[in-house]
Enzyme design. Structure first.
Site, PDB file in Angstrom:
ATOM      1  N   TYR A  15      38.929 -75.024 -31.473  1.00  0.00           N
ATOM      2  CA  TYR A  15      38.795 -74.529 -32.840  1.00  0.00           C
ATOM      3  C   TYR A  15      37.904 -75.459 -33.671  1.00  0.00           C
ATOM      4  O   TYR A  15      36.958 -75.011 -34.321  1.00  0.00           O
ATOM      5  CB  TYR A  15      40.184 -74.390 -33.471  1.00  0.00           C
ATOM      6  CG  TYR A  15      40.173 -74.166 -34.953  1.00  0.00           C
ATOM      7  CD1 TYR A  15      39.945 -72.905 -35.488  1.00  0.00           C
ATOM      8  CD2 TYR A  15      40.386 -75.224 -35.833  1.00  0.00           C
ATOM      9  CE1 TYR A  15      39.933 -72.696 -36.851  1.00  0.00           C
ATOM     10  CE2 TYR A  15      40.370 -75.027 -37.199  1.00  0.00           C
ATOM     11  CZ  TYR A  15      40.144 -73.763 -37.703  1.00  0.00           C
ATOM     12  OH  TYR A  15      40.124 -73.568 -39.068  1.00  0.00           O
ATOM     13  N   ASP A  39      43.767 -70.481 -46.419  1.00  0.00           N
ATOM     14  CA  ASP A  39      42.764 -71.555 -46.472  1.00  0.00           C
ATOM     15  C   ASP A  39      41.960 -71.439 -47.755  1.00  0.00           C
ATOM     16  O   ASP A  39      41.100 -70.558 -47.850  1.00  0.00           O
ATOM     17  CB  ASP A  39      41.848 -71.454 -45.253  1.00  0.00           C
ATOM     18  CG  ASP A  39      40.869 -72.605 -45.142  1.00  0.00           C
ATOM     19  OD1 ASP A  39      40.841 -73.473 -46.040  1.00  0.00           O
ATOM     20  OD2 ASP A  39      40.121 -72.635 -44.150  1.00  0.00           O
TER      21      ASP A  39
END
Length: 125
Positions: A15, A39
């Site tokens: 990631y 986020d």
């Protein structure tokens, strides 16, 4: 059976690498279909590949580097700290979020929460 700690660590490393060098579809392949992303924490939660993909599409075309600083994995979860550096002209924007992920039994990301705010962005140049 819960995903192994090593599988989780491998996914987190992938990631972090893909945030800098990957495509939105490559990053989305790490997520379960019904995953959620917050986020930064406190912003609206994105649900599913379409909404999450829009977040990562915003990174396309940017000159980014990433570095994993620390990682802990246990019981189907991970907490990690990494740095993202974005070059915009002569400026470099540094951000080092703390992220927490949960994983399904197959090792796909079920949820991601990124802890950071505008105050955490450091601009050089």
């Amino acid at each position: 059976m819960v995903a192994s700690n090593e599988d989780i660590r491998s996914t987190v490393r992938r990631y972090v690498d893909l945030v800098a060098t990957g495509t939105p579809s490559e990053i989305l392949a790490l997520y379960a279909e019904d995953a959620t992303v917050e986020d930064p924490v406190g912003s609206p939660v994105r649900r599913g590949h379409e909404e999450i993909g829009a977040l990562y599409a915003s990174l396309e075309g940017l000159e980014l580097t990433t570095e994993l600083l620390t990682l802990r994995a246990c019981a189907g979860q991970a907490a990690f700290h990494f740095e993202i550096v974005t070059r915009l002209g002569q400026q470099r924007h540094h951000l080092a979020p703390l992220e927490v992920m949960t994983f399904d039994d197959a090792g796909k990301i079920l949820s991601m929460r990124a802890f950071w705010s505008d105050e955490d962005v450091v601009v050089e140049g």
